[in-house]
Structure formats: structure tokens, C-alpha cells
Design an enzyme around this catalytic site. Structure first.
Site, PDB file in Angstrom:
ATOM      1  N   PRO A   2       0.831  -1.204   0.000  1.00  0.00           N
ATOM      2  CA  PRO A   2       0.000   0.000   0.000  1.00  0.00           C
ATOM      3  C   PRO A   2       0.868   1.258   0.000  1.00  0.00           C
ATOM      4  CG  PRO A   2      -0.826  -1.592   1.578  1.00  0.00           C
ATOM      5  CD  PRO A   2       0.499  -2.110   1.103  1.00  0.00           C
ATOM      6  N   GLU A   3       0.584   2.164  -0.913  1.00  0.00           N
ATOM      7  CA  GLU A   3       1.341   3.397  -1.031  1.00  0.00           C
ATOM      8  C   GLU A   3       0.430   4.573  -0.694  1.00  0.00           C
ATOM      9  OE1 GLU A   3       3.272   3.306  -4.860  1.00  0.00           O
ATOM     10  OE2 GLU A   3       4.160   1.356  -4.480  1.00  0.00           O
TER      11      GLU A   3
END
Length: 269
Positions: A2-3
Site C-alpha cells: 500500500p502506497e
């Protein structure tokens, strides 16, 4: 992993669902993730109302009168808000149960995420973070100024969280492609004009990804369980040997700093 867009998507969902809700119970289903989960949380957060949900870089910050809960999704984590009667899933490790019958659950199959707490709303993990890419400090001058004499490749440079936060591997590849910059170029060799264009490309790519709910490649989904749809618009990431959408050359993949980099050798110079 997840960014920024995935964490921002999670933050926006949580704001709608848990702000002003009162904690009835905190449940720790394991003692640690990447670091030990504070054992005092069930006592500290009991009867506490959620005052705000914020994001700094890739960290979710849930604020109470008693302090700040810090959550990092690691490589495979996601946060869901469900009815407390919904059965636990495998890899559900941490849970806030609210008095309205809802609960917030952290699921993290690889256990590289984190649940931490600060009583004074500060933490060493947040102290040295760079600017937020969607805020005014990240302007056309910023990257060029930071790149002076930098010999590292430009992809590693824009992924450095001490320079700018949240530009992870997917979005670095996509932003460099949109800007037409070869990811192998030394950061210090890129002109001010090209950095100005790259800055806008980073902003555009991240904004588009947030609107799409992030990118779901394997594990990520938003607080309501929906996947992110930005994966459907990726230009280079994960497209090795497929045709470039602009010049029809083959997309290449190389390894930089132990991560896969995807780019078009013809369009990116």
C-alpha cells in the site's frame, strides 16, 4: 505494498465511519507485527472518542484525547470497518470495537505493518519525513533544489521518504514514464525544466490513483472491501514485454535498489 493513494483512500473512508465514535473495546489478537503492539491500548483507549483521522506519508493517524494511534499497513495490510458480529478473517490482528456496534479491523497477512501509540501526538517515525507531494511545499522548485549533486538514480531519489513521502514503486514508475525520464538517470543530472514537469506528473498520477481508490494488485482493498481501480490504467508497471501505449516499443523491466522498475526505453530518455 500500500502506497500513498491506498493509505489516503483508507483515511478518507475511516473519517466517514469512525470519527466521533467511542471505543468500547480494544482487542489484540497477537502481541506484535513489525514491532510490539502496546499492551496498554485496551486500557488507554477504553471509552475514548475518535477526534480525527489523518495521514502522514504512509502512516494512518487516529487521534484521541489520550493520544494518537499510529497504523502502518506494511506490505500487505488493509483496514476494514464492519459490524462487530462479522466473523474474524485469517490475519485479522488488531481491532477497535465501537459502542455503535461497528469495529475497525487491521488485517495483515505478512505482518510487516505496525500498530503504535503516542501520548503526545509525536513519534520518531514521523520526525524525518519529507514534504507531502499533494501540498504546496512540493512545488516546481523543490525536487530540483533537493537533487543538487545527487548521484543516486532518479527513481530512488523520488522514492526517498526524507525527500518526498508516499511516492512508492508503482507511482514512481508511472510518474517517470509520464514525464519521459529514464529511471536510470542520476538525480543530479536532470534539468530544472524536467523536474518541473516531473513534479506535476507525480501530482497528477497520485491524484488520479486516489480518485480510483488506489491500486489493487494482490491484497489491498478499501475500508468497505472494494478494490482500487487504478491498476486498470497503469502505463508501465507490471507490463514487461507489452507494447508501450505511445510508441509501441516493448516495456522493459530492470532491478533498481532491489525493486522492479518498469519503463519504456524509447520514450524515457
Amino acid at each position: 505494498m500500500p502506497e500513498l493513494p491506498e493509505v489516503e483512500t483508507t483515511k478518507r473512508g475511516l473519517k466517514l465511519l469512525i470519527v466521533s465514535q467511542v471505543v468500547n473495546q480494544v482487542v489484540l489478537y497477537r502481541d506484535n507485527l513489525r514491532w510490539e503492539i502496546p499492551k496498554h491500548l485496551p486500557t488507554t483507549l477504553a471509552n475514548q472518542a475518535v477526534n480525527a483521522v489523518e495521514r502522514r506519508g504512509k502512516y494512518l493517524l487516529i487521534k484521541f484525547n489520550a493520544g494518537m494511534l499510529i497504523i502502518h499497513l506494511g506490505m500487505s495490510g488493509s483496514v476494514k470497518v464492519v459490524d462487530s458480529t462479522v466473523p474474524l478473517k485469517k490475519h485479522d490482528h488488531f481491532e477497535l470495537v465501537f459502542t455503535n456496534g461497528k469495529c475497525m479491523r487491521l488485517n495483515d497477512p505478512r505482518r510487516f505493518g505496525a500498530v503504535l501509540f503516542s501520548m503526545d501526538n509525536t513519534h520518531s517515525l514521523l520526525d524525518n519525513l519529507g514534504v507531502e507531494p499533494l501540498e504546496v511545499l512540493f512545488d516546481e522548485q523543490y525536487l530540483y533544489g533537493k537533487s543538487h549533486k545527487k548521484q543516486q538514480n532518479i527513481k530512488a531519489f523520488i522514492m526517498d521518504s526524507k525527500v518526498v513521502v508516499g511516492v512508492g514503486n508503482i507511482y514512481a514508475c508511472e510518474s517517470l514514464y509520464k514525464a519521459g525520464i529514464n529511471p536510470k538517470r542520476q538525480a543530479g543530472s536532470v534539468s530544472k525544466k524536467r523536474y518541473t514537469h516531473l513534479t506535476q506528473c507525480i501530482k497528477d498520477i497520485l491524484t488520479q490513483a486516489i480518485k480510483a481508490g488506489g491500486t489493487t494488485l494482490q491484497d489491498f482493498s478499501s475500508v468497505d472491501g472494494k478494490p482500487g481501480y487504478f491498476a486498470q490504467t497503469l502505463s508501465v508497471y507490471g507490463r514487461e514485454n507489452e507494447n508501450c501505449t505511445q510508441c509501441r516499443s516493448k516495456i522493459a523491466r530492470i532491478i533498481q535498489n532491489q525493486r522492479s522498475t518498469f519503463y519504456c526505453p524509447s520514450c524515457q530518455t
